[in-house]
Design an enzyme around this catalytic site. Structure first.
Site, mmCIF file in Angstrom:
data_model
loop_
_atom_site.group_PDB
_atom_site.id
_atom_site.type_symbol
_atom_site.label_atom_id
_atom_site.label_comp_id
_atom_site.label_asym_id
_atom_site.label_seq_id
_atom_site.Cartn_x
_atom_site.Cartn_y
_atom_site.Cartn_z
ATOM 1 N N GLY A 191 54.560 49.823 70.937
ATOM 2 C CA GLY A 191 54.863 50.075 69.183
ATOM 3 C C GLY A 191 54.080 50.225 68.102
ATOM 4 C CG ASN A 204 62.637 44.197 63.739
ATOM 5 O OD1 ASN A 204 62.028 44.770 63.243
ATOM 6 N ND2 ASN A 204 61.975 42.523 64.153
ATOM 7 C CD GLN A 241 64.439 46.021 68.353
ATOM 8 O OE1 GLN A 241 64.884 45.897 69.216
ATOM 9 N NE2 GLN A 241 63.174 45.427 68.399
ATOM 10 N N GLY A 263 57.871 50.924 75.111
ATOM 11 C CA GLY A 263 58.749 50.704 76.587
ATOM 12 C C GLY A 263 59.391 49.225 77.206
ATOM 13 C CG HIS A 264 58.537 44.896 75.687
ATOM 14 N ND1 HIS A 264 58.968 44.255 74.988
ATOM 15 C CD2 HIS A 264 57.450 45.848 75.114
ATOM 16 C CE1 HIS A 264 58.134 43.835 73.805
ATOM 17 N NE2 HIS A 264 57.543 44.845 73.275
ATOM 18 C CB THR A 270 41.304 55.405 82.531
ATOM 19 O OG1 THR A 270 40.699 56.098 82.495
ATOM 20 C CG2 THR A 270 42.177 56.200 84.068
ATOM 21 C CB CYS A 308 56.559 40.183 65.913
ATOM 22 S SG CYS A 308 56.130 41.030 67.612
#
Length: 395
Positions: free
Chosen positions: A76, A158, A186, A207-208, A244, A332
């Site tokens: 993100g 968050n 969120q 994703g997490h 990639t 964070c």
């Protein structure tokens, strides 16, 4: 690793989530048998490329977007930086950014360091928020100027879970020809989102936060929106993000988005009911406790409660003895001993801001776990208060 995970009560899902078993199953073949480069011309790589495109379609479906509007990123934070810096490069003569005082560090820190990053002096308006964590729309409208290049406002906070009216804000920005970005990390998977029904230009997700692995994210870029890549290199992501592809995690994210669409009703019913039971029980059983944030206008899984005259870090350490996982703010920023910048912006008293705990639930939480937390928390707070000189003077 020396820690017994079997009896963990995990209520820190806004920090990160458990990877869903179905997601693990989906990604494993791409860590073993299907290891080709998705850009290769041969069939072995081509089948991997098709899996990436299938994941893109699944992400787009959850967002109500078109697949070509989805760019896979590493997280993100990368998505946030890409959107904001793209807008500033697209409109180099416009040096004004509008955001809020309660953004995630991914946006907050970027805005604080724009001059070093771009070589230009930018003016950043950080909107004040109300005591319940909501935004004043008139204040937002007044902040928009002819010099504004982009607005960046999170969809849901968050720390408190408070939801901002980003769709209405994006419409107001569009009327002024201003690009609009939302950090929806969120919100995605917890509340319905349909990008065809709004005028948001950029949206970030990670994703997490929705039961996929760490290290994969998405930037939604509305069709027709001017865009400058953040990572230049190969032709990947249709030339919009070099490097990639992290195929296994991209496939995992696609499956996680598919599951999120299936479980969103549960998030807003059963999970919300568990959150409410936990919140009401804490406030009823522990004196001088208070809810931080709007009681209704928030995510169904999040509650932020302050316990006056105790330290959040001490509370977490005592909770940890029972394998209860929660947070004293954003993961964070929790390395800092300063009170949460979100709670300070809301005007939460210093004696309460330091003792705030965020509980964030998921579909994997149970009523038994909520009962366990409600059984342990009153004694934890009472014991800590007995050691606090501030409590003795104010109880």
């Amino acid at each position: 690793m020396g820690f017994d995970n079997s009896h963990v009560v995990y209520m820190d899902n806004n920090a990160t989530t458990k990877i869903a078993p179905e997601v693990v199953d989906a990604m494993m073949p791409f860590l073993t048998d299907f290891y080709g480069n998705p850009s290769s011309m041969h069939t072995f790589g081509g089948q991997v490329g098709r899996a990436v495109e299938d994941a893109r379609e699944k992400v787009a479906s959850l967002l109500g977007a078109d697949p070509e509007e989805i760019i896979f990123t590493s997280c993100g934070t990368e998505s946030d930086s890409t959107a904001i810096l793209s807008a500033l490069q697209t409109f180099p003569e416009q040096r004004h950014v509008v955001t809020t005082r309660v953004e995630h560090p991914a946006v907050k820190s970027l805005c604080e360091n724009l001059t070093q990053l771009t070589g230009h002096k930018h003016r950043v308006t950080r909107l004040m928020i109300e005591a319940d964590g909501t935004l004043d729309m008139q204040r937002f409208q007044d902040a928009l100027t002819e010099d504004t290049a982009i607005v960046s406002v999170m969809w849901a906070n968050n720390e408190t879970g408070v939801i901002f009216p980003v769709e209405a804000m994006a419409a107001m920005a569009r009327e002024r020809g201003i690009l609009f970005h939302t950090d929806a990390v969120q919100a995605v998977g917890k509340i319905p989102i349909n990008m065809k029904d709004n005028q948001i230009d950029f949206l970030s997700l990670s994703g997490h936060k929705l039961h996929a692995p760490k290290g994969v994210g998405v930037l939604y870029v509305r069709k027709g929106t001017p865009f400058v890549p953040f990572l230049n290199g190969g032709h990947q992501e249709h030339g919009r993000r070099g490097g990639t592809e992290n195929v296994a995690s991209i496939v995992a994210l696609g499956r996680a988005c598919e599951l999120a669409g299936e479980t969103m009703k549960e998030e807003n019913t059963r999970v919300k009911a568990l959150r409410d039971k936990l919140e009401q029980g804490l406030l009823a059983s522990i004196p001088k406790s208070m809810l931080n944030g709007h009681p209704e206008q928030r995510l169904p899984n999040t509650t932020n409660v302050s316990f006056e005259y105790v330290e959040g870090e001490a509370i977490l350490l005592h909770m940890n003895q029972y394998n209860i996982c929660a947070s004293s703010g954003s993961a964070c920023t929790s390395g800092s001993l300063e009170p949460s910048h979100v709670l300070r912006a809301m005007g939460v008293p210093f004696t309460a801001a330091h003792g705030s705990i965020r509980f964030s639930l998921s579909i994997y939480n149970t009523e038994e776990e909520v009962n366990f937390v409600l059984d342990k928390m009153p004694a934890i707070i009472a014991n800590l208060r007995e050691m606090s000189p501030f409590w003795k003077n104010n109880k």
